[in-house]
Structures are given as C-alpha cells and as structure tokens.
Design a protein around this motif. Structure first.
Motif, PDB file in Angstrom:
ATOM      1  N   ASP A   1       0.502  -1.467  -0.525  1.00 37.74           N
ATOM      2  CA  ASP A   1      -0.134   0.109  -0.168  1.00 37.74           C
ATOM      3  C   ASP A   1       1.139   1.622  -0.081  1.00 37.74           C
ATOM      4  OD1 ASP A   1      -2.049  -1.801   0.262  1.00 37.74           O
ATOM      5  OD2 ASP A   1      -2.550  -1.713   2.286  1.00 37.74           O
ATOM      6  N   HIS A   2       1.883   1.427   0.750  1.00 39.40           N
ATOM      7  CA  HIS A   2       2.527   2.806   1.320  1.00 39.40           C
ATOM      8  C   HIS A   2       3.759   2.706   0.123  1.00 39.40           C
ATOM      9  CE1 HIS A   2       5.127   5.382   3.343  1.00 39.40           C
ATOM     10  NE2 HIS A   2       5.835   4.759   3.292  1.00 39.40           N
ATOM     11  N   LEU A   3       3.281   1.819  -1.049  1.00 37.12           N
ATOM     12  CA  LEU A   3       4.005   2.015  -2.271  1.00 37.12           C
ATOM     13  C   LEU A   3       3.173   2.128  -3.348  1.00 37.12           C
ATOM     14  CD1 LEU A   3       6.993  -0.300  -1.497  1.00 37.12           C
ATOM     15  CD2 LEU A   3       6.728   2.174  -0.151  1.00 37.12           C
ATOM     16  N   GLY A   4       2.866   2.721  -3.128  1.00 33.81           N
ATOM     17  CA  GLY A   4       1.305   2.480  -4.073  1.00 33.81           C
ATOM     18  C   GLY A   4       1.206   1.038  -5.021  1.00 33.81           C
ATOM     19  N   GLY A   5       1.041  -0.226  -4.389  1.00 34.57           N
ATOM     20  CA  GLY A   5       0.529  -0.734  -5.139  1.00 34.57           C
ATOM     21  C   GLY A   5       2.195  -1.938  -5.903  1.00 34.57           C
ATOM     22  N   ALA A   6       3.313  -1.317  -5.420  1.00 34.73           N
ATOM     23  CA  ALA A   6       4.818  -1.604  -5.738  1.00 34.73           C
ATOM     24  C   ALA A   6       5.148  -3.071  -4.636  1.00 34.73           C
ATOM     25  CB  ALA A   6       5.513  -0.712  -5.815  1.00 34.73           C
ATOM     26  N   PRO A   7       6.604  -3.718  -5.082  1.00 34.66           N
ATOM     27  CA  PRO A   7       6.880  -3.689  -6.598  1.00 34.66           C
ATOM     28  C   PRO A   7       5.476  -4.544  -7.360  1.00 34.66           C
ATOM     29  CG  PRO A   7       7.629  -5.798  -5.178  1.00 34.66           C
ATOM     30  CD  PRO A   7       6.630  -4.154  -3.934  1.00 34.66           C
ATOM     31  N   GLY A   8       4.813  -5.507  -6.893  1.00 32.41           N
ATOM     32  CA  GLY A   8       3.266  -5.781  -7.982  1.00 32.41           C
ATOM     33  C   GLY A   8       4.293  -6.565  -8.873  1.00 32.41           C
ATOM     34  N   ILE A   9       3.863  -6.641 -10.197  1.00 35.00           N
ATOM     35  CA  ILE A   9       4.694  -6.905 -11.877  1.00 35.00           C
ATOM     36  C   ILE A   9       5.988  -6.893 -11.441  1.00 35.00           C
ATOM     37  CG2 ILE A   9       1.989  -6.773 -12.678  1.00 35.00           C
ATOM     38  CD1 ILE A   9       4.177  -5.287 -15.104  1.00 35.00           C
ATOM     39  N   TYR A  10       6.370  -6.292 -10.836  1.00 38.95           N
ATOM     40  CA  TYR A  10       7.927  -6.654 -11.491  1.00 38.95           C
ATOM     41  C   TYR A  10       8.707  -6.762  -9.455  1.00 38.95           C
ATOM     42  CZ  TYR A  10       6.920  -2.697 -14.648  1.00 38.95           C
ATOM     43  OH  TYR A  10       5.888  -2.273 -15.546  1.00 38.95           O
ATOM     44  N   SER A  11       7.276  -7.398  -8.625  1.00 41.64           N
ATOM     45  CA  SER A  11       8.203  -8.591  -7.793  1.00 41.64           C
ATOM     46  C   SER A  11       9.475  -9.026  -7.609  1.00 41.64           C
ATOM     47  CB  SER A  11       7.175  -9.640  -7.379  1.00 41.64           C
ATOM     48  OG  SER A  11       6.141  -8.785  -6.330  1.00 41.64           O
ATOM     49  N   ALA A  12       9.583  -9.678  -9.069  1.00 41.02           N
ATOM     50  CA  ALA A  12      10.722 -10.807  -8.639  1.00 41.02           C
ATOM     51  C   ALA A  12      11.676 -10.175  -9.396  1.00 41.02           C
ATOM     52  CB  ALA A  12      10.265 -11.672  -9.877  1.00 41.02           C
ATOM     53  N   ARG A  13      12.219  -8.452 -10.036  1.00 36.76           N
ATOM     54  CA  ARG A  13      12.679  -8.303 -10.158  1.00 36.76           C
ATOM     55  C   ARG A  13      13.105  -6.761  -9.442  1.00 36.76           C
ATOM     56  NH1 ARG A  13       9.941  -7.429 -15.901  1.00 36.76           N
ATOM     57  NH2 ARG A  13       7.864  -8.204 -15.662  1.00 36.76           N
ATOM     58  N   TYR A  14      12.947  -6.707  -8.220  1.00 38.51           N
ATOM     59  CA  TYR A  14      12.304  -5.750  -7.679  1.00 38.51           C
ATOM     60  C   TYR A  14      13.892  -5.157  -7.501  1.00 38.51           C
ATOM     61  CZ  TYR A  14      10.760  -2.543  -3.490  1.00 38.51           C
ATOM     62  OH  TYR A  14      11.097  -1.372  -2.776  1.00 38.51           O
ATOM     63  N   ALA A  15      15.214  -6.030  -6.719  1.00 38.28           N
ATOM     64  CA  ALA A  15      16.763  -5.731  -6.749  1.00 38.28           C
ATOM     65  C   ALA A  15      17.064  -6.000  -7.975  1.00 38.28           C
ATOM     66  CB  ALA A  15      16.422  -6.757  -5.265  1.00 38.28           C
ATOM     67  N   GLY A  16      16.683  -5.798  -8.638  1.00 36.60           N
ATOM     68  CA  GLY A  16      17.823  -5.957 -10.095  1.00 36.60           C
ATOM     69  C   GLY A  16      17.619  -7.365 -10.184  1.00 36.60           C
ATOM     70  N   GLY A  17      17.153  -8.312  -9.894  1.00 32.72           N
ATOM     71  CA  GLY A  17      16.935  -9.755 -10.402  1.00 32.72           C
ATOM     72  C   GLY A  17      17.919 -10.776 -10.105  1.00 32.72           C
TER      73      GLY A  17
END
Ligand code: Y43
Ligand code: MG
Length: 198
Positions: free
Chosen positions: A77-93
C-alpha cells in the motif's frame, strides 16, 4: 471433469511449482515447462493477467500441451502497489534475499499502520499456444509487511508477509496451511470450480 489429462506448468520457480502441484493433486498429470525449455519468456505485460497469458502461451508452444501459468507478486500500500508485477525483479533480478532486503530498506521507519500489503496471483490456462479464450482466475491475500524476516517455509517474500488470520508470517505456516489460505490457493479454487474438479 478436467478437459485434458496432462498439463504443463509454465513456471521456472521451484516454490510455485511445488505449491501448484500440491493444489492440483491427482486430478491431472503435471509436467514442468523446464522439461521442455530453459528459456524463460520475457514478462513484458503491464498486468499480472497479461504476463500469465504470455507465460502460458509460451509453455504450450514449447511443450505442445495445455499450459497453466501463474503470475504473482506483492503489492504494498505505502508504495502505491509496488513492486507488483515487478516483484521478482525488484532488486534487479538478484533473487529473493536481495528483494526482501530492498523492501525492508524502503519501508524502514514506516509504521505498522502503513505496512499493509497484498499478495496477488493471476492464473492463466490455455488449451494450446494460440487459444483465443484463456481461462483467467485471480486471488488476493491481505497482510502486512514485517520489520524483519520470520520463518523458513515457502519462498519469495513469505518471510516478510504477516498473516493476520494466523498471527504468524507466511514463511511460518505449514505448507499445507499456506496452500489453503494464499492468493494462489484462492485463484486455484476458482480455477478448479471453473473446470469442475474437486
Ligand atoms: O506465495 C508467495 N510467497 C512469497 N512470494 C511470492 C509468492 N507468490 C509470488 N511471490 C513473489 C515471488 C516473486 O518475487 C514474484 C513472482 O514473480 P513471477 O514472475 O510471477 O514468478 P517467477 O519469476 O518467480 O517464476 P515464473 O515467472 O517462472 O513463474 O512474487
Ligand atoms: Mg517470472
């Protein structure tokens, strides 16, 4: 009745494969896309649903079998829904540990009341690579992001996800319990109902 007796799971994630296999039980013979190809398709969609369809089509194409894909992630919530679809790549894979460390850092000093989050799962089932009518089922799981990891079960963000209905982290749940409660479990229950299997 299941409309087919063999299915390929379009995931390269061992944690997901284990959960999906356990949830499907013996209703269908399950193969893994890794048996057919090591090449992971690029997840270029803007939604969980688009990415799930893209992965399912790819698995159906390389296997010649009906395919079930799971696209999932964590929406904070606090991140506006992030990491969302990018969850697996959040820290650059760089993998789960790096993703979890980044999330803790980004949420440092954010109080509990603002640490609400949900796991999201979209399942896509295609009968063949060009199926014009994929079956889509979604599931959500509400929780909160912890201040430090807890538990050894599961995978991904499980050690950081507080499950209010059980007063423990998702990584402290027995696998069978997680498979009753999770976003993936909810999506799978809808899929089974849709397919008419128990
Ligand atoms: O129950 C879960 N418990 C903890 N973490 C989870 C869960 N479900 C998804 N997640 C996280 C892991 C990964 O950071 C991302 C999924 O990314 P996502 O692209 O769908 O999967 P993936 O790349 O690991 O495998 P694949 O695409 O081959 O299925 O969300
Ligand atoms: Mg992926």
């Amino acid at each position: 009745m299941m409309p087919f007796n063999e299915l390929v799971l379009a995931s390269h994630n061992a944690g997901k494969l284990k959960e999906l296999q356990a949830m499907l039980g013996t209703a269908v013979r399950v193969r893994s896309v890794g048996e057919f190809s090591d090449v992971e398709p690029e997840e270029t969609g803007l939604s969980f649903i688009e990415n799930a369809i893209l992965k399912a089509r790819n698995a159906a194409r390389v296997s010649g079998l009906p395919a079930l894909a799971d696209d999932s992630g964590l929406a904070v919530d606090h991140l506006g829904g992030a990491p969302g679809i990018y969850s697996a790549r959040y820290a650059g894979g760089q993998g789960d540990a790096a993703n979890n460390a980044k999330l803790l850092e980004v949420l440092k000093n954010v109080p509990d009341a603002q640490r609400g989050a949900q796991f999201v799962c979209a399942l896509a089932l295609v009968r063949h690579a060009e199926d014009p009518l994929p079956i889509i089922c979604e599931g959500l799981w509400q929780g909160r992001i912890l201040h430090a990891p807890r538990g050894e079960q599961g995978f991904g963000y499980d050690p950081l996800f507080w499950v209010p209905e059980r007063d423990c982290s998702s990584a402290e749940l027995a696998p069978a319990d997680k498979n009753q409660l999770s976003h993936r479990a909810r999506a799978m229950a809808l899929l089974k109902a849709r397919l008419g299997i128990a």
